[in-house]
Design an enzyme around this catalytic site. Sequence first.
Site, short mmCIF file in Angstrom:
data_model
loop_
_atom_site.label_atom_id
_atom_site.label_comp_id
_atom_site.label_asym_id
_atom_site.label_seq_id
_atom_site.Cartn_x
_atom_site.Cartn_y
_atom_site.Cartn_z
N GLN A 1 5.99 6.94 14.31
CA GLN A 1 4.98 5.89 14.15
C GLN A 1 4.56 5.33 15.50
O GLN A 1 3.40 5.08 15.74
CB GLN A 1 5.54 4.75 13.30
CG GLN A 1 5.40 4.93 11.81
CD GLN A 1 6.00 3.71 11.12
OE1 GLN A 1 7.20 3.47 11.18
NE2 GLN A 1 5.17 2.93 10.48
N GLY B 1 -14.75 5.59 4.77
CA GLY B 1 -13.94 6.74 5.20
C GLY B 1 -14.27 7.08 6.64
O GLY B 1 -15.37 6.79 7.13
N ASP B 2 -13.31 7.68 7.32
CA ASP B 2 -13.55 8.11 8.71
C ASP B 2 -14.47 9.32 8.72
O ASP B 2 -14.37 10.19 7.85
CB ASP B 2 -12.22 8.50 9.37
CG ASP B 2 -11.43 7.27 9.77
OD1 ASP B 2 -12.05 6.25 10.12
OD2 ASP B 2 -10.18 7.33 9.71
N HIS C 1 -8.10 2.88 -3.69
CA HIS C 1 -8.99 3.02 -2.52
C HIS C 1 -10.04 4.07 -2.88
O HIS C 1 -9.72 5.09 -3.51
CB HIS C 1 -8.22 3.51 -1.29
CG HIS C 1 -7.19 2.55 -0.79
ND1 HIS C 1 -6.83 2.48 0.54
CD2 HIS C 1 -6.43 1.62 -1.43
CE1 HIS C 1 -5.89 1.56 0.69
NE2 HIS C 1 -5.62 1.02 -0.49
N HIS D 1 -14.11 -2.39 14.56
CA HIS D 1 -14.07 -0.99 14.11
C HIS D 1 -14.46 -0.10 15.29
O HIS D 1 -15.40 -0.42 16.03
CB HIS D 1 -15.02 -0.78 12.92
CG HIS D 1 -14.93 0.60 12.36
ND1 HIS D 1 -15.71 1.64 12.81
CD2 HIS D 1 -14.11 1.14 11.42
CE1 HIS D 1 -15.38 2.75 12.15
NE2 HIS D 1 -14.42 2.47 11.30
N ALA E 1 -10.40 10.78 2.37
CA ALA E 1 -11.87 10.74 2.47
C ALA E 1 -12.48 12.13 2.32
O ALA E 1 -13.62 12.27 1.93
CB ALA E 1 -12.30 10.13 3.79
N THR F 1 -3.95 4.84 -1.49
CA THR F 1 -4.97 5.42 -0.63
C THR F 1 -5.55 6.68 -1.25
O THR F 1 -4.96 7.28 -2.17
CB THR F 1 -4.43 5.74 0.79
OG1 THR F 1 -3.50 6.81 0.68
CG2 THR F 1 -3.78 4.54 1.43
N GLN G 1 -7.38 -4.05 8.88
CA GLN G 1 -6.67 -2.99 9.58
C GLN G 1 -5.39 -3.60 10.17
O GLN G 1 -5.32 -4.82 10.40
CB GLN G 1 -7.59 -2.47 10.71
CG GLN G 1 -7.01 -1.40 11.59
CD GLN G 1 -6.68 -0.14 10.81
OE1 GLN G 1 -5.72 -0.15 10.05
NE2 GLN G 1 -7.46 0.91 11.02
N GLU H 1 0.85 -1.19 0.00
CA GLU H 1 0.00 0.00 0.00
C GLU H 1 0.89 1.24 0.00
O GLU H 1 1.88 1.30 0.72
CB GLU H 1 -0.90 -0.01 1.24
CG GLU H 1 -1.80 1.21 1.33
CD GLU H 1 -2.83 1.08 2.44
OE1 GLU H 1 -3.53 0.05 2.48
OE2 GLU H 1 -2.91 1.99 3.26
P1 FAD Z 1 -17.97 0.48 6.93
O1 FAD Z 1 -17.80 -0.90 6.44
O2 FAD Z 1 -19.09 1.26 6.35
O3 FAD Z 1 -18.10 0.41 8.52
C1 FAD Z 1 -18.05 1.58 9.30
C2 FAD Z 1 -18.78 1.35 10.61
O4 FAD Z 1 -20.19 1.24 10.37
C3 FAD Z 1 -18.38 0.08 11.33
O5 FAD Z 1 -18.42 0.33 12.71
C4 FAD Z 1 -19.45 -0.93 10.94
O6 FAD Z 1 -19.65 -1.91 11.94
C5 FAD Z 1 -20.68 -0.02 10.80
N1 FAD Z 1 -21.61 -0.48 9.75
C6 FAD Z 1 -21.30 -0.92 8.52
N2 FAD Z 1 -22.42 -1.21 7.82
C7 FAD Z 1 -23.47 -0.93 8.65
C8 FAD Z 1 -24.88 -0.99 8.51
N3 FAD Z 1 -25.45 -1.40 7.36
N4 FAD Z 1 -25.66 -0.62 9.57
C9 FAD Z 1 -25.09 -0.18 10.73
N5 FAD Z 1 -23.75 -0.09 10.92
C10 FAD Z 1 -22.95 -0.46 9.89
N6 FAD Z 1 -9.79 5.71 4.76
C11 FAD Z 1 -9.66 6.66 3.80
O7 FAD Z 1 -10.24 7.74 3.93
N7 FAD Z 1 -8.90 6.46 2.69
C12 FAD Z 1 -8.26 5.29 2.46
O8 FAD Z 1 -7.59 5.15 1.45
C13 FAD Z 1 -8.38 4.26 3.44
N8 FAD Z 1 -7.79 3.04 3.27
C14 FAD Z 1 -8.02 2.03 4.17
C15 FAD Z 1 -7.46 0.75 3.91
C16 FAD Z 1 -7.67 -0.29 4.83
C17 FAD Z 1 -7.11 -1.65 4.51
C18 FAD Z 1 -8.42 -0.07 6.01
C19 FAD Z 1 -8.62 -1.17 6.99
C20 FAD Z 1 -8.97 1.19 6.27
C21 FAD Z 1 -8.77 2.25 5.35
N9 FAD Z 1 -9.32 3.51 5.56
C22 FAD Z 1 -9.17 4.50 4.60
C23 FAD Z 1 -10.02 3.82 6.82
C24 FAD Z 1 -11.54 3.58 6.73
O9 FAD Z 1 -12.11 4.48 5.80
C25 FAD Z 1 -12.10 3.81 8.14
O10 FAD Z 1 -11.69 2.79 9.00
C26 FAD Z 1 -13.59 4.03 8.23
O11 FAD Z 1 -13.91 4.54 9.52
C27 FAD Z 1 -14.45 2.79 8.01
O12 FAD Z 1 -14.45 2.43 6.71
P2 FAD Z 1 -15.16 1.04 6.26
O13 FAD Z 1 -15.11 1.03 4.79
O14 FAD Z 1 -14.63 -0.10 6.99
O15 FAD Z 1 -16.67 1.36 6.75
#
Ligand code: FAD
Length: 286
Positions: A209, A107-108, A76, A146, A50, A47, A173, A16
């Site tokens: 880090q 995204g966060d 991403h 998460h 967001a 990446t 993660q 990555e």
């Molecule tokens: P989701 O899968 O949508 O989950 C988010 C939260 O919502 C979780 O707590 C989940 O339990 C809950 N949830 C999911 N679906 C539902 C539903 N239907 N009903 C109720 N609750 C639900 N961020 C960036 O901005 N740019 C990047 O390039 C980036 N790369 C990443 C790469 C990796 C490998 C990882 C692990 C993370 C990365 N992130 C990145 C961070 C990521 O965007 C954050 O961790 C974000 O907060 C959650 O993203 P997600 O896609 O897992 O969300």
Amino acid sequence: MHIKELFKDKTVFSFEVFPPKKTSPVDVIYSTLDELNDLHPDFISVTFGAGGSGNSRYALEIASKIKESGITPMLHLPCINFTKSEIDAALDEAKERGIENILALRGDINPEIPPVNDFSYASDLITYIKSKGDFDIAGACYPECHPDADSLVDDIINLRKKVEAGADHLITQLFFDNDNFYEFREKAAIAGINIPIEAGIMPVVNKRQIERMVTTCGASLPSKFVRIMTKYEHNPEALRDAGIAYAVNQIVDLVASGVDGIHLYTMNNPYVARKISEAVSGIIKT
Ligand code: FAD
């Protein structure tokens, strides 16, 4: 090349990278990419900020550059701060550039940037991408839960929605205790999640880090890890070597335990990626 095909034959080994800041020219990363390409990873993911980082154009350009050098790129794509038409534009451009692999993310949530709400969760984005073309779609997952989820059980139930929406494989993660990954993998399997799961490994090789790990990262820090980091935090060279050795140990154990793939968070550091690739080259290629 759809990345999901790779898992049929081997333990996948991927990298990555992140785009440079928008105040720097994009080509500051090109020498890093050249060095990473020489290590022949199965794919390199890029990446994508967001919201507000302004480096989205860079992400697409970097993914194209990776493709030009003969390595499969993965883009991403976070959705929480983007409208449907912005996502359309990113997907159209990905298609034009021949980028077939997308890591679909929510995204966060940034308290200073109100969410757009065209997509609430990554699963909504996955459903949408499926309707837009023949993309290979990955999703993120969290061995230690998460941070927004009430429990790991809830999080895994939500993860299943991503798989049902059409995710082809998952990337975790970062984590420092492989047992957390094994427990998560077992629970996911019990929940019926049976797509490949790549383990995200972050070599911790400098003091900055470590500080970030302690304050912001949800990953638990095993006593062995803390002991090593404490011992070497004031000796940059020793810390770098210890961080590389720790990551290599994690990978050896994961591969021995049948992991589907290793996704190395390179932090744009080709030296570290090379040392780790060389150390595991014999065990990872099968
Ligand atoms: P989701 O899968 O949508 O989950 C988010 C939260 O919502 C979780 O707590 C989940 O339990 C809950 N949830 C999911 N679906 C539902 C539903 N239907 N009903 C109720 N609750 C639900 N961020 C960036 O901005 N740019 C990047 O390039 C980036 N790369 C990443 C790469 C990796 C490998 C990882 C692990 C993370 C990365 N992130 C990145 C961070 C990521 O965007 C954050 O961790 C974000 O907060 C959650 O993203 P997600 O896609 O897992 O969300």
